[in-house]
Design a protein around this motif. Sequence first.
Motif, PDB file in Angstrom:
ATOM      1  N   ASP A 279       0.848  -1.190   0.000  1.00  0.00           N
ATOM      2  CA  ASP A 279       0.000   0.000   0.000  1.00  0.00           C
ATOM      3  C   ASP A 279       0.889   1.247   0.000  1.00  0.00           C
ATOM      4  OD1 ASP A 279      -2.035   1.806   0.183  1.00  0.00           O
ATOM      5  OD2 ASP A 279      -2.588   1.335   2.250  1.00  0.00           O
ATOM      6  N   ASP A 281       2.180   4.416  -2.583  1.00  0.00           N
ATOM      7  CA  ASP A 281       1.899   5.162  -3.802  1.00  0.00           C
ATOM      8  C   ASP A 281       2.982   4.859  -4.842  1.00  0.00           C
ATOM      9  OD1 ASP A 281       2.029   7.408  -5.698  1.00  0.00           O
ATOM     10  OD2 ASP A 281       0.544   8.364  -4.417  1.00  0.00           O
ATOM     11  N   HIS A 315      -6.794   2.768  -3.078  1.00  0.00           N
ATOM     12  CA  HIS A 315      -6.746   3.535  -4.321  1.00  0.00           C
ATOM     13  C   HIS A 315      -7.898   4.532  -4.386  1.00  0.00           C
ATOM     14  CE1 HIS A 315      -7.106   3.408  -9.022  1.00  0.00           C
ATOM     15  NE2 HIS A 315      -6.612   4.556  -8.593  1.00  0.00           N
ATOM     16  N   ARG A 319      -6.817   8.210  -4.444  1.00  0.00           N
ATOM     17  CA  ARG A 319      -6.890   8.550  -5.863  1.00  0.00           C
ATOM     18  C   ARG A 319      -5.563   8.288  -6.583  1.00  0.00           C
ATOM     19  NH1 ARG A 319     -11.437   8.651  -4.222  1.00  0.00           N
ATOM     20  NH2 ARG A 319     -13.117  10.035  -4.891  1.00  0.00           N
ATOM     21  N   ASN A 320      -4.709   7.465  -5.974  1.00  0.00           N
ATOM     22  CA  ASN A 320      -3.434   7.115  -6.595  1.00  0.00           C
ATOM     23  C   ASN A 320      -3.263   5.600  -6.594  1.00  0.00           C
ATOM     24  OD1 ASN A 320      -2.300   9.747  -7.149  1.00  0.00           O
ATOM     25  ND2 ASN A 320      -2.015   9.984  -4.949  1.00  0.00           N
ATOM     26  N   GLN A 321      -2.725   5.056  -7.701  1.00  0.00           N
ATOM     27  CA  GLN A 321      -2.490   3.632  -7.796  1.00  0.00           C
ATOM     28  C   GLN A 321      -1.484   3.193  -6.731  1.00  0.00           C
ATOM     29  OE1 GLN A 321      -3.849   1.316  -9.653  1.00  0.00           O
ATOM     30  NE2 GLN A 321      -4.976   2.458 -11.211  1.00  0.00           N
ATOM     31  N   ARG A 322      -1.730   2.014  -6.168  1.00  0.00           N
ATOM     32  CA  ARG A 322      -0.844   1.465  -5.152  1.00  0.00           C
ATOM     33  C   ARG A 322       0.179   0.540  -5.809  1.00  0.00           C
ATOM     34  NH1 ARG A 322      -1.852   5.379  -2.888  1.00  0.00           N
ATOM     35  NH2 ARG A 322      -0.904   4.675  -0.920  1.00  0.00           N
ATOM     36  N   GLN A 325      -0.857  -3.075  -6.743  1.00  0.00           N
ATOM     37  CA  GLN A 325      -1.903  -3.306  -7.741  1.00  0.00           C
ATOM     38  C   GLN A 325      -1.271  -3.587  -9.099  1.00  0.00           C
ATOM     39  OE1 GLN A 325      -4.152   0.489  -6.926  1.00  0.00           O
ATOM     40  NE2 GLN A 325      -5.909  -0.894  -6.891  1.00  0.00           N
ATOM     41  N   ASP A 332      -5.292   2.766 -16.652  1.00  0.00           N
ATOM     42  CA  ASP A 332      -3.990   2.511 -16.034  1.00  0.00           C
ATOM     43  C   ASP A 332      -3.045   1.873 -17.045  1.00  0.00           C
ATOM     44  OD1 ASP A 332      -2.053   2.362 -13.981  1.00  0.00           O
ATOM     45  OD2 ASP A 332      -2.640   0.300 -13.525  1.00  0.00           O
TER      46      ASP A 332
END
Length: 445
Positions: A279, A281, A315, A319-322, A325, A332
């Motif tokens: 988790d 960013d 996420h 609002r940011n991809q982890r 992921q 994406d």
Amino acid sequence: LVMVGCARAPIDQVELMPAPDVYGDGLLNLLPEDEPIANIPYKGILYATDRLPATDSDFGKYYANARGQVVRLGVARVTMGKKEFTWDFARDVSMLKTRSANFPVKIDSVEEWGLLDSTIPYWVDTDLMFPNGPPPNATKRFTDAINSQLTLSKKKHVYIYVHGYKVAYENPVLIASELWHFMGYNGAFIAYSWPSTPSRFAYIKDSDTSAGYARNFRLLLETVAEQTDVEQIHLIGYSNGTRLVTRALEQLSLIHQGKNANEIYAMLRIHNVILVGSDLDRGVFASYMSDGVLNMQKLRYIYMSETDKALGVAHFLTRNQRLGQMFGGAGDEMPSWVRKTLFDYADQLTLINVTNAEGAADESGHGYFRRSPWVSSDILMTLYYGLLPNQRGLVEEDDLHTYSFPADFIRHLWSAIEKVDPEFAKDYQVLKAAQITEAATSNEM
């Protein structure tokens, strides 16, 4: 909104995780013949924590969920199996894929030895911080304990597990204990318990702590590297705890600016860094790469999943991809420069897609490093044998510089272990011969 967190409610007991499939109901068994804890010099598992000690009003039994400014060191004594289990029985039952009996992992006692003295801030008035006098400096006792265990171990390795958000002190001790159990109690294992809060609504608070308290973890890493006989240090970070691990390594990268990777490895000896359900960013991780964080370890593995619901919530909130992921979701698409970077740094950074691994999507799909008998097999054999992804039977995907799990993963993994472990090779060859005979008999019928 109900958060899908990193662990269950805090307790001092867990049910032993499913046996990794690599053990094949006893085909491979790394556990010693004799009960191991009795032979460990400190009769337990080492821990380090920057939580405050618990008081009568605190939720925790041993340590509170409140932040402390210093790292406290000690040993926890953990029971594997029920009291009526003999070691021979527990040894066999723990390795079964399906168990008929409960197998609890429980903390019996905790003994604090004192402080990691280097973590006391220079600006603190220790008389005010410790009105009853400071605990003793336990640094030498801790490093001596590590050395005593390394002397007895086949592998002069130290393993450190760092937990995720919303758990109490006991959780990382229990998880580290079961991981060490499945590695046959080789090397020295340290449970690192940072002050997370056992509440699913503490996500923001815990995220601040995991990133902001990396200094203490960095000082622990430096102590182990500089003051013990360790040959390799391995880090296993989970979920929100990967922020703490990666931030500490970024601090080390800033300290060692100007040195090359070989010089840094000779000093720190950090070998595998395994980030599970991370988790963190993605953009922050890219910034850490700019500071040279990939030079802080020999190999870095990032386990990723398309079915990790907890990271999906993270996420949504940020609002940011982890980092944990998978690439390729809606909106994406991977930029060409990111793809090229992954290829250029393939010898330092490996992405592993667990989406198709057995059991990886169970429950929230976040705790797959314990729930999936394939993922746990992959991680433990990486740590124990030092096998690389293609050696472990993982398949490199053509469309993305990522490894994934094939349908016959365990068979490939057994074949890899057969080449490096003569004792296992004997048993595996017997199994293969029996399978050939059985197949021939079936064809005749």
